[in-house]
Design a protein around this motif. Structure first.
Motif, PDB file in Angstrom:
ATOM      1  N   ASP A  77       0.811  -1.280   0.133  1.00 49.98           N
ATOM      2  CA  ASP A  77      -0.041  -0.077  -0.027  1.00 49.98           C
ATOM      3  C   ASP A  77       0.925   1.467   0.154  1.00 49.98           C
ATOM      4  N   ALA A  78       0.306   2.462   0.386  1.00 50.60           N
ATOM      5  CA  ALA A  78       1.146   3.564   0.105  1.00 50.60           C
ATOM      6  C   ALA A  78       2.105   3.854   1.200  1.00 50.60           C
ATOM      7  N   VAL A  79       1.867   3.315   2.458  1.00 51.33           N
ATOM      8  CA  VAL A  79       2.849   3.259   3.488  1.00 51.33           C
ATOM      9  C   VAL A  79       3.866   2.290   3.170  1.00 51.33           C
ATOM     10  N   GLY A  80       3.850   1.205   2.857  1.00 55.67           N
ATOM     11  CA  GLY A  80       4.730   0.152   2.409  1.00 55.67           C
ATOM     12  C   GLY A  80       5.742   0.813   1.423  1.00 55.67           C
ATOM     13  N   ARG A  81       4.940   1.708   0.054  1.00 54.85           N
ATOM     14  CA  ARG A  81       5.879   2.139  -0.716  1.00 54.85           C
ATOM     15  C   ARG A  81       6.762   3.161  -0.309  1.00 54.85           C
ATOM     16  N   ILE A  82       5.956   3.761   0.515  1.00 53.74           N
ATOM     17  CA  ILE A  82       6.991   5.407   0.927  1.00 53.74           C
ATOM     18  C   ILE A  82       7.952   4.643   2.009  1.00 53.74           C
TER      19      ILE A  82
END
Length: 217
Positions: free
Chosen positions: A12-17
């Motif tokens: 998700d977005a957090v993992g990609r960040i």
């Protein structure tokens, strides 16, 4: 490569960040390692060549010219200039005793040179100390994300758990892989900075002694 693509697609977005942050930290660490290795190698070689050349010169002017030609990182020439530059009249510096004036000038020049040599050490230390925790956070978040997805699916099998959890643990490995080179480089480069610092301090001390002896003659 396909595994990384699958991991990126499933994150998700957090993992990609978190993944991008670890990648940025790794690139920054390696750029600093390469740059500082070259800088300290040049500085160490210049100090070993320039200091004996200065003392072998027939005059201070000749010695300064030799140092200027060899001092590629600009850590020795400011010390010579600080030692021989005349004090400006009508200033507090000019009113101070010669010993105090020399000490202040050489100290300031030495600190500027050391700041140049030490640049990036704090960044390497910060990356080495924080990257494992960033990776651990990514692992925990990825497992949470995977388990949430399994819960929403309503079924639980070993295949559904093993894949996402295994991919999540890549974050921990990535954090360690980023931290280890940064820590090793910090220690190795710090040792080389300390060696240069000792040489510069010795040169500054000898310059101070030379000027004071000349003034007393």
């Amino acid at each position: 490569m396909q595994g990384l693509e699958h991991f990126w697609a499933e994150a998700d977005a957090v993992g990609r960040i978190v993944a991008l942050l670890l990648f940025t930290m790794s690139v920054a660490a390696w750029l600093l390692i390469v740059w500082k290795s070259l800088l300290l190698r040049r500085a160490g070689a210049d100090i070993r060549r320039a200091v004996p050349a200065f003392w072998d010169a027939a005059s201070v002017a000749d010695g300064r010219a030799r140092v200027q030609a060899m001092d590629r990182e600009g850590v020795l020439l400011p010390l010579v200039d600080a030692a021989v530059a005349p004090a400006a009249g009508g200033t507090l510096e000019g009113a101070a005793a010669l010993e105090a004036r020399l000490t202040r000038r050489l100290r300031d020049a030495l600190h500027r040179g050391l700041a140049h040599l030490q640049f990036g050490q704090v960044i390497l230390a910060s990356i080495g100390s924080t990257a494992p925790f960033v990776g651990l956070f990514g692992t925990v978040w990825a497992i949470h994300h995977a388990l949430t997805g399994i819960g929403d699916a309503g079924t639980l099998t070993i295949e559904r758990v093993a894949g996402p959890v295994g991919e999540a643990l890549v974050m921990t490995a990535a954090g360690i892989a980023v931290a280890v080179p940064a820590v090793l480089a910090y220690n190795a480069l710090g040792k080389r900075v300390a060696a240069c610092e000792a040489e510069l301090e010795g040169f500054a001390h000898d310059l101070r002694r030379m000027v004071l002896d000349a003034a007393h003659d």
